[in-house]
Scaffold this motif. Structure first.
Motif, mmCIF file in Angstrom:
data_model
loop_
_atom_site.group_PDB
_atom_site.id
_atom_site.type_symbol
_atom_site.label_atom_id
_atom_site.label_comp_id
_atom_site.label_asym_id
_atom_site.label_seq_id
_atom_site.Cartn_x
_atom_site.Cartn_y
_atom_site.Cartn_z
ATOM 1 N N VAL A 350 0.860 -1.178 0.000
ATOM 2 C CA VAL A 350 0.000 0.000 0.000
ATOM 3 C C VAL A 350 0.899 1.232 0.000
ATOM 4 O O VAL A 350 1.995 1.226 0.569
ATOM 5 N N ASP A 351 0.438 2.289 -0.669
ATOM 6 C CA ASP A 351 1.160 3.560 -0.639
ATOM 7 C C ASP A 351 0.139 4.687 -0.642
ATOM 8 O O ASP A 351 -0.923 4.578 -1.268
ATOM 9 N N VAL A 352 0.456 5.763 0.073
ATOM 10 C CA VAL A 352 -0.401 6.925 0.156
ATOM 11 C C VAL A 352 0.426 8.163 -0.133
ATOM 12 O O VAL A 352 1.525 8.331 0.409
ATOM 13 N N HIS A 353 -0.084 9.022 -0.998
ATOM 14 C CA HIS A 353 0.577 10.302 -1.260
ATOM 15 C C HIS A 353 -0.487 11.296 -1.684
ATOM 16 O O HIS A 353 -1.273 11.039 -2.601
ATOM 17 N N GLY A 354 -0.502 12.439 -0.995
ATOM 18 C CA GLY A 354 -1.531 13.432 -1.283
ATOM 19 C C GLY A 354 -2.904 12.840 -1.050
ATOM 20 O O GLY A 354 -3.159 12.180 -0.049
#
Length: 481
Positions: A350-354
């Motif tokens: 999983v990745d989160v950005h903005g």
């Protein structure tokens, strides 16, 4: 059908304030690796949304190598460049980290006995034309693949599975220099017959927190990266009998570490004293016990923080994506997710950005033995936009009495909404799925201690339920079996 056994009571404070109620997800795009034979395709183990806000996602795609997706139109992600296994020294791409225009790649399939361990730096100045800057080969000292790399100033730490940690000077990404290596004690806690593996890592104040898989959590002194040493070790004091410990990943918020642990959910550990780490919470959504690893509805692996570290995003295996409010670290609250157990998709990364979150999906449909914790035939990536929704408290009237709750939860055909004396009267009940789609809305009259609510028309899964009266609002997560 088994469902995610998490109960989340979401409340607001008594003073005028705004607190996260739920997090809504909207799928904006998806990419599936092409099938080669039948249902056989590659997998995306990990990914990074471009940190320079360019319209790209970098995917560590196992035997395909590093694949770049152009998401200018997120509804139609397009692969625009690939660093192949051959260009990466014959090793699989297993993870990816980004700093500026440089990507850092752990190399070597940790599920492939024929691969060694590697580490590469890649120039991503032009994401459609990647170039390898430098590559390190573990040789005879590191032979079992790599799972993760974390960056701390000019030092990179590589999780080298059975061989432990390797450190590198990356002040010049085109000339990485090995600094040292460290293998923690592999005999502790000794709950399983296979060796521990360096999996997840996070660094804070010259201490590296290592998820050592079957070796639980270790705190490593990295004040001198060429001469590392262990400060402390931690194992869940409530570790169920006959259940292997499997510590996968860790992120840090202040003096708390949030640790993912296979089908056992996640733990919150106080790391104020690295030599004496203490559990403050264990969230166990899938009833982790003994042989329940096989066919588990969930399997927490990667983790990411967002919204000033008040939200924790978790890859949930067959439950895919879970989002917790961790404003109060000792009381994590499930506030959203893409939770579809027993379908044909499972998330590893999983990745989160903005305002975007990427869910990295595996394909293990061609693995018949040993049995797997989940089945997935969709290898690729799901891309979501996420939006926090807030409940605003009203001074003096927002939090008296007990918060409304449903029981039983999980439920089959109907549930009962508990109502205290202060909340009698008409109540508006709104039920949405975990994607934010309206499922039901009704007005109920609360005249007694509880109100019966039918959920017979809902399909099994997780739902967000908002309850509003004349002077307050609440939300909870309801699980339909």
């Amino acid at each position: 059908m088994r469902v995610l056994k998490v109960l989340a009571a979401l409340s607001i404070t008594s003073s005028a304030c705004a607190q996260i109620d739920t997090v809504s997800l909207s799928e904006v795009g998806r990419y599936q690796h092409p099938y080669v034979i039948g249902s056989i395709s590659s997998s995306t183990y990990s990914c990074r949304i471009d940190r320079l806000d360019r319209p790209y996602v970098y995917m560590a795609c196992w035997n395909l190598g590093l694949v770049v997706l152009d998401i200018t139109d997120p509804a139609q992600p397009v692969p625009v460049d690939t660093l192949t296994q051959a260009e990466l020294g014959g090793l699989n791409a297993m993870n990816v980290e980004q700093r500026g225009t440089t990507l850092y790649l752990p190399l070597g399939g940790f599920n492939d006995d024929n691969q060694g361990t590697g580490f590469a730096t890649v120039d991503a100045s032009d994401p459609q034309n990647l170039n390898v800057l430098d590559r390190w080969d573990g040789g005879s000292e590191f032979t079992s693949g790599a799972a993760i790399v974390v960056l701390d100033a000019d030092v990179a730490y590589l999780g080298g599975m059975e061989e432990g940690i390797a450190s590198f000077d990356i002040s010049d990404p085109a000339g990485i220099v090995p600094l040292g290596a460290f293998l923690p004690d592999v005999s502790w806690p000794g709950l399983v017959a296979y060796p521990p593996n360096a999996r997840g890592m996070a660094v804070q104040d010259d201490v590296l927190y290592l998820c050592f898989d079957a070796g639980a959590l270790r705190a490593i002194d990295v004040s001198d990266p060429s001469s590392m040493s262990q400060l402390g070790q931690y194992l869940n004091p409530q570790q169920p009998a006959l259940t292997p410990c499997a510590y996968n990943n860790v992120v840090i918020k202040g003096h708390h570490a949030f640790i993912t642990t296979d089908f056992c959910g996640f733990e919150v550990v106080d790391i104020t004293d690295p030599a004496d780490m203490q559990q403050v919470n264990w969230t166990n959504p899938w009833n982790c016990l003994g042989g329940s690893w096989f066919g588990s509805d969930g399997h927490t692996n990667e983790a990411a923080l967002a919204m000033h570290d008040s939200l924790l995003f978790l890859s949930g295996g067959d439950s895919e994506l879970l989002i917790y409010d961790i404003s109060e670290p000792a009381m994590p609250r499930l506030v959203g997710g893409h939770i579809l157990p027993n379908d044909t998709a499972a998330a590893w990364g999983v990745d989160v950005h903005g305002g975007r979150v990427a869910s990295c999906l595996l394909n293990n449909s061609f693995i018949f033995f040993p049995p797997q914790p989940y089945y997935s035939s969709f290898g690729g990536l799901l891309l979501f936009e996420w939006t926090p929704e807030f409940t605003t408290g009203l001074n003096g009237v927002a939090d008296h009495g007990a918060a409304p709750r449903f029981w039983p939860n999980p439920a089959d055909e109907e549930v009962f909404l508990e109502v205290d004396e202060a909340r009698k009267g008409p109540l508006r009940v709104v039920i949405t799925d975990m994607r934010g789609r309206m499922m039901d809305e009704r007005l109920v009259q609360a005249s007694g201690p509880s109100v019966r609510v039918s959920i017979a028309d809902l399909v099994p899964g997780a739902y967000l339920v908002r309850i509003a009266g004349t002077d307050y609002a609440r939300a909870t997560v309801l699980l339909k079996r």
